[in-house]
Scaffold this motif. Sequence first.
Motif, PDB file in Angstrom:
ATOM      1  N   PRO A 159       4.428   0.104   5.243  1.00  0.00           N
ATOM      2  CA  PRO A 159       3.373  -0.209   3.503  1.00  0.00           C
ATOM      3  C   PRO A 159       4.839  -0.711   2.553  1.00  0.00           C
ATOM      4  O   PRO A 159       5.295  -0.532   1.938  1.00  0.00           O
ATOM      5  N   TYR A 289      -1.150  -7.922  -2.213  1.00  0.00           N
ATOM      6  CA  TYR A 289      -0.937  -6.995  -1.962  1.00  0.00           C
ATOM      7  C   TYR A 289      -0.518  -6.551  -1.129  1.00  0.00           C
ATOM      8  O   TYR A 289       0.927  -6.055  -2.089  1.00  0.00           O
ATOM      9  N   GLY A 291       0.423  -3.066   1.367  1.00  0.00           N
ATOM     10  CA  GLY A 291      -0.294  -2.929   2.764  1.00  0.00           C
ATOM     11  C   GLY A 291       0.640  -2.485   3.759  1.00  0.00           C
ATOM     12  O   GLY A 291       1.678  -2.898   3.819  1.00  0.00           O
TER      13      GLY A 291
END
Length: 355
Positions: A159, A289, A291
């Motif tokens: 992550p 972003y 993720g």
Amino acid sequence: MSTLRVTAELLTVHDHPDADALELAQVGLYRAVVAKGAYRSGDAAVYIPEQAVLPPALVEELGLTGRLAGRASDRVKAVRLRGELSQGIVCRPRALAGVDLVRAAAEGTDFAELLGITKWVPPVPTTMSGDVEPAPGLLPWVDIENVQRYPGIFEPGEPVVLTEKVHGTACLLTHLTDEGRVHVSSKGFGAKNMALKEDPRNLYWRAVRAHGVPEAAARLAARLGATRVGIFGEVYGAGVQDLAYGANGRSEELGYAVFDVSAEIDGRVRWLDAAEVLGEELPLVPRLYAGPYDIATVLELASGRETVSGRGLHLREGVVIRSATERYSPVTGGRAIAKAVSPAYLTRKGGTEYE
């Protein structure tokens, strides 16, 4: 700016898609254009990275007279050669003729000093300079390595958070709870534990006063019970760098955005998520972003149009990648943080690179 290391590397050689006499030597995820047949995959050679300044004799030895960047044509810069981006120089200098480069690659030997190669230091405009004073309590910023040079900083699927890298000048502010004051500095002065004396003409002081950064840092210190709080922001706009994001560094409309926060709590300095601890108190760099880590996603988001202004006024400099959970990286010997820079940014014309 990342640290300068000139190391031996094991190469992977690729065909150049548009030149029969050239090939591409890969180091990490970088590729440097080389003469066809000079190297084979698995060979070891010296890699000289971007922003390295070469001594005149080495420039001449490598056949690069008049072909490098800077007033003295001695600085390594990314260029496009027959359509392919070439980042850094791959070579075997005569000074290392007797050196086992394979072993040096395994040991991570740094040849910068031996070869007389130094790190380029950007100029400091007068608006970013000023009278300085010792600031031993200042919380400094850290150098960030390029993920293409050190792709092992992050694990696939880990992550991560990607924020836009803003082309401005880094402003360091440290709130000192016990003294009830702040230190304000640039990245360059901060690395020397020096702070800028307050001056209404100084760019950094103008930015932190205009955006209420000292007050926000004091409130955060009180909430966290911190003895020191560091707020790291980018000051940008016309007159600061060539990419302005619609702001004006010469007026009250100068831009400012926080990209990181640190705090000393119970004697330990911790790095914190700026969005989490500041909320909407201060402007933040755009988050692009969050993720699982994927290098293809990183490189895609490093390019494109900027989102700082909300109007896509010009190209994007790149992105900064952080582990979603702050951690140590054995690759960097410090934080798990890196950058990826847009090829269009690297090869733009008329760009400025101030500290």
